[in-house]
Design an enzyme around this catalytic site. Sequence first.
Site, PDB file in Angstrom:
ATOM      1  N   GLU A 271       0.956  -1.291  -0.011  1.00  0.00           N
ATOM      2  CA  GLU A 271      -0.043   0.028  -0.018  1.00  0.00           C
ATOM      3  C   GLU A 271       0.864   1.374  -0.014  1.00  0.00           C
ATOM      4  O   GLU A 271       1.774   1.269   0.653  1.00  0.00           O
ATOM      5  CB  GLU A 271      -0.821  -0.046   1.372  1.00  0.00           C
ATOM      6  CG  GLU A 271      -1.762   1.227   1.559  1.00  0.00           C
ATOM      7  CD  GLU A 271      -2.459   1.372   2.871  1.00  0.00           C
ATOM      8  OE1 GLU A 271      -3.264   1.945   2.915  1.00  0.00           O
ATOM      9  OE2 GLU A 271      -2.008   0.410   3.773  1.00  0.00           O
ATOM     10  N   LYS A 330      -9.256   2.807  -3.237  1.00  0.00           N
ATOM     11  CA  LYS A 330     -10.008   2.250  -1.863  1.00  0.00           C
ATOM     12  C   LYS A 330     -11.232   2.884  -1.529  1.00  0.00           C
ATOM     13  O   LYS A 330     -11.376   4.145  -1.900  1.00  0.00           O
ATOM     14  CB  LYS A 330      -8.854   2.531  -0.813  1.00  0.00           C
ATOM     15  CG  LYS A 330      -9.196   1.847   0.387  1.00  0.00           C
ATOM     16  CD  LYS A 330      -8.148   2.214   1.386  1.00  0.00           C
ATOM     17  CE  LYS A 330      -8.536   1.676   2.753  1.00  0.00           C
ATOM     18  NZ  LYS A 330      -7.681   2.020   3.934  1.00  0.00           N
ATOM     19  N   CYS A 379      -5.484  -2.356   2.887  1.00  0.00           N
ATOM     20  CA  CYS A 379      -5.740  -1.981   4.370  1.00  0.00           C
ATOM     21  C   CYS A 379      -6.584  -2.808   5.003  1.00  0.00           C
ATOM     22  O   CYS A 379      -6.839  -3.926   4.729  1.00  0.00           O
ATOM     23  CB  CYS A 379      -5.594  -0.719   4.547  1.00  0.00           C
ATOM     24  SG  CYS A 379      -5.161  -0.083   6.522  1.00  0.00           S
TER      25      CYS A 379
END
Length: 510
Positions: A271, A330, A379
């Site tokens: 990430e 995301k 995440c």
Amino acid sequence: MNLKYFYSFLFGATLVLSFSPFNFWFFLFPSLTFLFIKSYNSVSKKEAFFIGWFFGFSFFIFGFYWIFNSFIIREGIFIYIMPICLFLFSGFLASFVGLISFLNYKFKSNNIILNIGFFSIFWTFSEILRGHIFTGFPWNLLAYTLSNYKVLIQICSVIGVYGLSFLIIYSVLSISIFVLNFRIKKNLFLLISFFLIFSSVFYYGSNRIKNSNFDIVENKVIRVVQPNISQKDKLNLEKLEENYKAMVELSFKNKMGALNISENLNILWPETALHDFNDLKTYSVFKKLNTNLKDEEYVITGTFRNKKNNFYNSVGVINKNLSTSFLYDKVHLVPFGEYVPFSNFFNSLGFNFFSLKSGSFDQNIIKYKDLPSFKALICYEVIFPGKFVKKDKPMLIINFTNDAWFGNTIGPHQHFDSSIFRAIEEGRHLIRVANTGISASIDPFGKILNKIPLNTSGYFDTKIFLFKKDNKIMNTFFSEYKNNLIFLVLIILFFVLCILKYLIRYRNIN
């Protein structure tokens, strides 16, 4: 302070020891039994609620303190608001446990079996509610206390983690109450029901693992790179080139020795490994991609994306010519980490809070050229059971993460455990690539094939494993129906118990 509340606080903290990295699952028994008995025997609804609230407050404050390590890294005003946010956050979540205790008192009867059933339902619904309300935070669900017991957690391929949480709390209370009141004959039902549950779960898990058949995707090797860069170094732009060099060196270390001539190596970076795709042209170290990648090989990486001055936490792909494409933005952003709730209001008061934008929830699985189809989870998107992997099934799930924000705390270990359960629920090979944290390759049955520990730099190469039967990739029951089964079962069971409670009360009156 009422001594009951003090003990509630103590036993709530004890429950944290059942989770990773401690994994002392036997602490489930004293902590949950205390909450069940004390809330049941409360003198009022108010006392019952606060017994649960103090239990939950300590459970969440000691279980979630690591979240606010990111405030320390951010420095400035975040350090001053950190204790306030920690106490408010824990206090809010504690209300869910307070509600469990309140309802346990409200629905209590003279039949202990009914009481255990009600309590188990209330606890499970509180986990579900916590996983959805205000964007949701389904962390440290009871199911995760069994992360080391692969046979027992296979049942999640059918009922998911919420279903396993229900079975755990029912089993724990059944054993505890039987031991405490073994002379009461009707409590023998609790022991029998526990053995039926345990034997069924064990049989299913053993049979599922025994009959597992894997196919390996030919000519595809995935290299997972964990550069182990501290968050302060990541935020230091003067160290950007040094960070990139470390990552690129790991990407091609011993490449030729790891592959057959017909195999392609596709590389995963974690990430936000890149600040921006423009850095590929700015820093000469990325010329090594042109030298070392073949035409059919790619780097799949986390990066920030700037779209008309709106910034996204994204996943993109790079080829040997340093051409790039964005693949995923995301969706589920971290409160206070990636956005500040009500930031427009606070900024109008003179603050300067920056927030990322969230991607569209309608993004499908990623199919890019000849790469295996995959679902990207960035995440903590991986902690949400059944939310992001939809009807269009990928061959692979990839979790891009950066747990450097949380330092050397319990957080990265607990974050990793959730990945094991997502692999089992969806029946898919899951690869986890972390800046630091725990990178791993996890097969569709939750077995860890490769792993890089916390605070360690390194890499590993893994093939892609597919769970197949009759030459067809198998989908689990959970992957098809998500949490719908456990929702339905809990609702039906609740009404059945209510009817039984009424019938028992009616019989006693007459």
